[in-house]
Scaffold this motif. Sequence first.
Motif, PDB file in Angstrom:
ATOM      1  N   GLY A 187     -12.927 -14.853  24.678  1.00 55.17           N
ATOM      2  CA  GLY A 187     -13.400 -14.721  26.116  1.00 55.17           C
ATOM      3  C   GLY A 187     -14.708 -14.611  26.262  1.00 55.17           C
ATOM      4  N   GLU A 188     -15.187 -15.059  27.542  1.00 54.66           N
ATOM      5  CA  GLU A 188     -16.715 -14.795  28.066  1.00 54.66           C
ATOM      6  C   GLU A 188     -16.637 -13.291  28.986  1.00 54.66           C
ATOM      7  OE1 GLU A 188     -19.232 -16.227  26.980  1.00 54.66           O
ATOM      8  OE2 GLU A 188     -17.985 -17.583  25.470  1.00 54.66           O
ATOM      9  N   TRP A 189     -17.630 -12.668  28.633  1.00 59.05           N
ATOM     10  CA  TRP A 189     -17.383 -11.274  29.322  1.00 59.05           C
ATOM     11  C   TRP A 189     -18.813 -10.951  30.162  1.00 59.05           C
ATOM     12  CZ3 TRP A 189     -13.380  -8.271  28.934  1.00 59.05           C
ATOM     13  CH2 TRP A 189     -12.163  -8.669  27.944  1.00 59.05           C
ATOM     14  N   GLU A 190     -18.719 -10.417  31.376  1.00 54.60           N
ATOM     15  CA  GLU A 190     -19.754 -10.030  32.097  1.00 54.60           C
ATOM     16  C   GLU A 190     -19.512  -8.394  32.028  1.00 54.60           C
ATOM     17  OE1 GLU A 190     -21.137  -9.999  36.866  1.00 54.60           O
ATOM     18  OE2 GLU A 190     -19.011  -9.750  36.363  1.00 54.60           O
ATOM     19  N   VAL A 191     -20.916  -7.710  31.459  1.00 53.14           N
ATOM     20  CA  VAL A 191     -20.914  -6.523  31.141  1.00 53.14           C
ATOM     21  C   VAL A 191     -21.818  -5.902  32.146  1.00 53.14           C
ATOM     22  CG1 VAL A 191     -21.238  -4.867  29.317  1.00 53.14           C
ATOM     23  CG2 VAL A 191     -19.982  -7.055  28.933  1.00 53.14           C
ATOM     24  N   THR A 192     -21.369  -4.554  32.705  1.00 56.06           N
ATOM     25  CA  THR A 192     -22.411  -3.778  33.515  1.00 56.06           C
ATOM     26  C   THR A 192     -22.264  -2.461  33.086  1.00 56.06           C
ATOM     27  OG1 THR A 192     -20.729  -3.397  35.024  1.00 56.06           O
ATOM     28  CG2 THR A 192     -22.275  -5.492  35.337  1.00 56.06           C
ATOM     29  N   SER A 193     -23.474  -1.646  33.154  1.00 56.79           N
ATOM     30  CA  SER A 193     -23.527  -0.299  32.506  1.00 56.79           C
ATOM     31  C   SER A 193     -24.333   0.672  33.496  1.00 56.79           C
ATOM     32  CB  SER A 193     -23.633  -0.058  31.149  1.00 56.79           C
ATOM     33  OG  SER A 193     -25.089  -0.572  30.779  1.00 56.79           O
ATOM     34  N   GLU A 194     -24.228   1.828  33.538  1.00 53.63           N
ATOM     35  CA  GLU A 194     -25.036   2.721  34.142  1.00 53.63           C
ATOM     36  C   GLU A 194     -25.349   3.918  33.314  1.00 53.63           C
ATOM     37  OE1 GLU A 194     -25.565   4.865  38.675  1.00 53.63           O
ATOM     38  OE2 GLU A 194     -23.541   3.645  38.260  1.00 53.63           O
ATOM     39  N   LEU A 195     -26.506   4.416  33.315  1.00 51.14           N
ATOM     40  CA  LEU A 195     -26.573   5.790  32.741  1.00 51.14           C
ATOM     41  C   LEU A 195     -26.864   6.904  33.497  1.00 51.14           C
ATOM     42  CD1 LEU A 195     -29.347   5.104  29.715  1.00 51.14           C
ATOM     43  CD2 LEU A 195     -26.906   5.368  29.652  1.00 51.14           C
ATOM     44  N   MET A 196     -26.110   7.911  33.475  1.00 50.90           N
ATOM     45  CA  MET A 196     -26.017   9.062  34.343  1.00 50.90           C
ATOM     46  C   MET A 196     -26.162  10.611  33.517  1.00 50.90           C
ATOM     47  SD  MET A 196     -22.952   7.893  36.504  1.00 50.90           S
ATOM     48  CE  MET A 196     -23.242   9.036  37.830  1.00 50.90           C
ATOM     49  N   PRO A 197     -26.659  11.400  34.232  1.00 47.65           N
ATOM     50  CA  PRO A 197     -26.828  12.672  33.467  1.00 47.65           C
ATOM     51  C   PRO A 197     -25.571  13.195  32.782  1.00 47.65           C
ATOM     52  CG  PRO A 197     -28.024  12.840  35.702  1.00 47.65           C
ATOM     53  CD  PRO A 197     -27.126  11.712  35.365  1.00 47.65           C
ATOM     54  N   TYR A 198     -25.539  13.847  31.617  1.00 47.89           N
ATOM     55  CA  TYR A 198     -24.174  14.075  31.128  1.00 47.89           C
ATOM     56  C   TYR A 198     -23.972  15.485  31.444  1.00 47.89           C
ATOM     57  CZ  TYR A 198     -20.960  15.374  27.210  1.00 47.89           C
ATOM     58  OH  TYR A 198     -19.917  15.354  26.338  1.00 47.89           O
ATOM     59  N   ARG A 201      -4.412  -9.567  29.454  1.00 45.86           N
ATOM     60  CA  ARG A 201      -4.243 -10.988  29.772  1.00 45.86           C
ATOM     61  C   ARG A 201      -5.500 -11.929  29.646  1.00 45.86           C
ATOM     62  NH1 ARG A 201       0.898 -10.336  32.426  1.00 45.86           N
ATOM     63  NH2 ARG A 201       1.035  -8.562  33.448  1.00 45.86           N
ATOM     64  N   HIS A 202      -5.263 -13.069  29.115  1.00 42.30           N
ATOM     65  CA  HIS A 202      -6.402 -13.896  29.180  1.00 42.30           C
ATOM     66  C   HIS A 202      -6.838 -14.829  29.971  1.00 42.30           C
ATOM     67  CE1 HIS A 202      -5.947 -13.763  24.197  1.00 42.30           C
ATOM     68  NE2 HIS A 202      -6.207 -12.715  24.706  1.00 42.30           N
ATOM     69  N   ARG A 203      -7.225 -14.055  31.085  1.00 47.40           N
ATOM     70  CA  ARG A 203      -7.767 -14.761  32.517  1.00 47.40           C
ATOM     71  C   ARG A 203      -8.686 -13.896  33.045  1.00 47.40           C
ATOM     72  NH1 ARG A 203      -2.107 -12.973  35.914  1.00 47.40           N
ATOM     73  NH2 ARG A 203      -2.754 -10.759  36.399  1.00 47.40           N
ATOM     74  N   GLU A 204      -9.335 -14.703  33.976  1.00 45.01           N
ATOM     75  CA  GLU A 204     -10.494 -14.084  34.761  1.00 45.01           C
ATOM     76  C   GLU A 204     -10.246 -13.035  35.593  1.00 45.01           C
ATOM     77  OE1 GLU A 204     -13.570 -15.767  38.246  1.00 45.01           O
ATOM     78  OE2 GLU A 204     -12.162 -17.148  37.421  1.00 45.01           O
ATOM     79  N   GLY A 205     -11.134 -11.882  35.377  1.00 42.71           N
ATOM     80  CA  GLY A 205     -10.875 -10.602  36.088  1.00 42.71           C
ATOM     81  C   GLY A 205     -10.153  -9.535  35.280  1.00 42.71           C
ATOM     82  N   SER A 206      -9.708  -9.898  34.020  1.00 39.40           N
ATOM     83  CA  SER A 206      -9.159  -8.786  33.175  1.00 39.40           C
ATOM     84  C   SER A 206     -10.331  -8.041  32.790  1.00 39.40           C
ATOM     85  CB  SER A 206      -8.644  -9.516  31.844  1.00 39.40           C
ATOM     86  OG  SER A 206      -7.153 -10.028  32.011  1.00 39.40           O
ATOM     87  N   LEU A 207     -10.033  -6.454  32.691  1.00 42.08           N
ATOM     88  CA  LEU A 207     -11.059  -5.785  33.010  1.00 42.08           C
ATOM     89  C   LEU A 207     -10.744  -4.418  32.139  1.00 42.08           C
ATOM     90  CD1 LEU A 207     -13.672  -4.587  34.595  1.00 42.08           C
ATOM     91  CD2 LEU A 207     -11.694  -3.562  36.212  1.00 42.08           C
ATOM     92  N   VAL A 208     -12.198  -4.113  31.292  1.00 43.93           N
ATOM     93  CA  VAL A 208     -12.106  -2.865  30.559  1.00 43.93           C
ATOM     94  C   VAL A 208     -13.462  -2.008  31.303  1.00 43.93           C
ATOM     95  CG1 VAL A 208     -12.509  -1.854  28.244  1.00 43.93           C
ATOM     96  CG2 VAL A 208     -11.375  -4.133  28.438  1.00 43.93           C
ATOM     97  N   PHE A 209     -12.821  -0.745  31.539  1.00 44.86           N
ATOM     98  CA  PHE A 209     -13.962   0.240  31.969  1.00 44.86           C
ATOM     99  C   PHE A 209     -13.689   1.401  31.406  1.00 44.86           C
ATOM    100  CE2 PHE A 209     -10.310   1.466  34.651  1.00 44.86           C
ATOM    101  CZ  PHE A 209     -10.843   2.444  35.267  1.00 44.86           C
ATOM    102  N   GLY A 210     -14.961   2.534  31.538  1.00 43.72           N
ATOM    103  CA  GLY A 210     -14.854   3.416  30.808  1.00 43.72           C
ATOM    104  C   GLY A 210     -16.033   4.219  30.911  1.00 43.72           C
TER     105      GLY A 210
END
Length: 294
Positions: A256-267, A208-217
């Motif tokens: 869209g404009e996107w806020e992207v956050t990420s975190e590296l962790m041990p595999y 949906r083309h709206r604020e808050g639509s989310l992709v994570f993984g």
Amino acid sequence: MATSVGKTLTHADVNSKSVDWTNGITKASRDVAWYQASLTRVPETAIQVFREYSGIPDEEILDHIYKVRDQAWDVLPYPCIGVFRFLDFPACLSPVYEEVLGRVSAGETLLDLGCCFGQDIRKLVQDGAPSDNIIGVDHESRFIDLGYELFGDRETLKSRFYTGDVFAQDFLANMRGQIDIIFVGSFLHLFTFDQQKVVLAQLCKLLRHREGSLVFGRHVATEGKGGTLRMDTLGWDVYHHSPDTIRQLWDTAPEGEWEVTSELMPYASEGWSNGVNWQGGNHVKQQYFSARWQ
């Protein structure tokens, strides 16, 4: 005709070509570094899901896992299958999982892209999300069938499952603009950066083309500059994202404009006995990320 993983795709290629991310390696013996014959321990989350959701007695859980895992290995010798990584239920390890669970429970729609057995879907349902708000998609229909066998819920689960090629022009065309949240677990790293740009364009069509639509993984990653690396143990090319490259990917989003956050962790994984040795060492990381439509 399959396209080599090493070839750069353009958006025009999505009209007619798919991607052979395995480099033709679709069979493997069990005498390989990424096949673990047995579990040193069943992760506690997995025990809870099989006990409480599937109703499998504790003393039968281990043999049940082995049976389904080995059937899946004969379909595709993927590392997440060989080293039991599907038992991590990775979506629930994401920093945004509680938000996702709340939103799906409140009626929003989640798509699990590259769902494999649909293990993350079952975890969401066990945690209280209505199953009819969740959709699973995988390129391999036999994994979806094995998911029903693994969790014993063919007659009760209301989630919808589809098979499809994310590089097809008409991929999930009937769902465009109807998805609130997309989960991509152990998925993006299968493709080159340019191929991921095509995948991202497809995700933008579905959301949906709206604020808050989310992709994570999550996916394999590196503390270095990022890029496509040949995994010698696999014979496959795997893209290792860095904190910079995951942001660069979303900078290419066609909408869209996107806020992207990420975190590296041990595999890592609770059930591994081989650690990351099959990957080549501790330089391999895993990255949890989220990209939010602003």
